[in-house]
Design an enzyme around this catalytic site. Structure first.
Site, PDB file in Angstrom:
ATOM      1  N   ASP A   1      50.194  49.537  37.796  1.00  0.00           N
ATOM      2  CA  ASP A   1      50.349  48.081  37.895  1.00  0.00           C
ATOM      3  C   ASP A   1      50.781  47.737  39.312  1.00  0.00           C
ATOM      4  OD1 ASP A   1      50.976  45.412  37.740  1.00  0.00           O
ATOM      5  OD2 ASP A   1      52.132  45.583  35.867  1.00  0.00           O
TER       6      ASP A   1
ATOM      7  N   VAL B   1      32.195  35.820  45.329  1.00  0.00           N
ATOM      8  CA  VAL B   1      31.495  36.918  44.652  1.00  0.00           C
ATOM      9  C   VAL B   1      31.450  36.573  43.172  1.00  0.00           C
ATOM     10  CG1 VAL B   1      31.414  39.393  44.225  1.00  0.00           C
ATOM     11  CG2 VAL B   1      32.418  38.541  46.349  1.00  0.00           C
TER      12      VAL B   1
ATOM     13  N   LYS C   1      45.737  36.761  52.384  1.00  0.00           N
ATOM     14  CA  LYS C   1      44.535  37.317  52.989  1.00  0.00           C
ATOM     15  C   LYS C   1      44.600  37.276  54.518  1.00  0.00           C
ATOM     16  CE  LYS C   1      42.449  38.552  49.239  1.00  0.00           C
ATOM     17  NZ  LYS C   1      42.223  39.974  48.958  1.00  0.00           N
TER      18      LYS C   1
ATOM     19  N   TYR D   1      47.221  32.374  48.253  1.00  0.00           N
ATOM     20  CA  TYR D   1      46.120  33.332  48.361  1.00  0.00           C
ATOM     21  C   TYR D   1      45.652  33.427  49.815  1.00  0.00           C
ATOM     22  CZ  TYR D   1      41.509  35.453  47.536  1.00  0.00           C
ATOM     23  OH  TYR D   1      40.410  36.279  47.563  1.00  0.00           O
TER      24      TYR D   1
ATOM     25  N   THR E   1      32.031  37.079  40.016  1.00  0.00           N
ATOM     26  CA  THR E   1      32.834  37.918  39.132  1.00  0.00           C
ATOM     27  C   THR E   1      33.634  37.029  38.185  1.00  0.00           C
ATOM     28  OG1 THR E   1      34.737  37.864  40.627  1.00  0.00           O
ATOM     29  CG2 THR E   1      33.120  39.631  40.978  1.00  0.00           C
TER      30      THR E   1
END
Length: 273
Positions: free
Chosen positions: A60, A183, A154, A150, A185
């Site tokens: 994890d 992407v 990054k 986020y 997903t």
């Protein structure tokens, strides 16, 4: 954390892949096995893949203790790593003022701290010619409204990779980063459901296999940074150097992104032929 035994490995080079249960990670594991690697497939639950030459490892990445235990196990067994690929990532779009601290911690941990801690731990196991690859995001160059945490993670990951490359150059270890746009997903679909940025759809989303293929190629022919699509990378880097121009062009990109998002969602709703 699942235990790794050195007796599991043949003469194949060993690659460690995080996020192995995800879209990009899953495709990459299959590609690396076909390429001749034995893969340590890190995921939260360590689910068996049923593939030969794949060792599932439960770890994890939100828990530093799990990472420390995984690293200790690899070191104890003296696992002959040739490559480590950081594919794991999470995003929870939230605007500042409504941000949940648990989501902040999870994004910073999985996207930034875990790659740093894992890289620090396994670096002694990488020989000259070894390779570290970070599957980053175009968000490392383009600020995403509503996804500031986020974006920060990054941006930080890109800085770490560039600095790391200088640190390990004398050891003959390669460092590469891949910067996909959107992407296709489950992570992207969850992001849409939670109000993610339309900038994801300025260009059509790549498939997970397309990004996995880029990583596979990098392991054979190292490059510092690869942007997908390359046109987005050129634009993003220019805009990063000229924030004023970025603010001027942003409305145009948002308009294009909303059209692309609408087209993507419409295609998702079509029944299979």
């Amino acid at each position: 954390m699942s235990s790794v035994r050195s007796s599991q490995f043949s003469s194949r080079p060993v690659a460690l892949v995080t996020g192995a249960a995800g879209g990009i990670g899953g495709r990459l594991v299959s590609r690396l096995v076909a390429e001749g690697y034995h893969v340590l497939a890190f995921s939260r639950k360590g689910e068996p893949t049923g593939q030969p030459f794949v060792t599932p490892v439960a770890c994890d990445l939100t828990q530093p203790a799990h990472i420390e235990a995984a690293v200790a196990d690899l070191a104890r067994q003296n696992v002959p790593l040739q490559a480590i690929v950081h594919c794991a990532g999470v995003i929870t779009p939230q605007r500042m003022g409504t941000t949940d601290t648990a989501c902040v911690s999870a994004q910073l941990m999985v996207n930034l701290e875990a790659p740093i801690l894992l890289t620090m731990g396994v670096l002694p196991l990488l020989p000259a010619g070894g390779h570290i690859v970070f599957v980053n995001s175009m968000a490392a160059l383009v600020p995403l409204e509503g996804s500031s945490i986020y974006t920060a993670s990054k941006f930080g990951l890109r800085g770490f990779a560039l600095s790391l490359a200088q640190d390990v150059q004398k050891c003959g270890i390669h460092v590469s980063s891949v910067f996909p746009g959107a992407v296709d997903t489950p992570m992207l679909r969850r992001e849409i459901d939670n109000g993610g940025s339309p900038l994801n759809f300025v260009t059509a989303p790549a498939t997970p296999d397309e990004i996995a293929a880029i990583v596979q190629k990098l392991l054979c022919r190292p490059r510092a940074e690869v942007f997908c699509p390359s046109s987005d990378g050129i634009l993003a880097q220019l805009m990063l150097m000229m924030p004023r121009v970025w603010r001027l062009i942003l409305p145009v990109l948002l308009k294009k992104g909303r059209k692309g998002q609408k087209k993507y969602l419409a295609a998702q709703q079509k029944p299979p032929v």
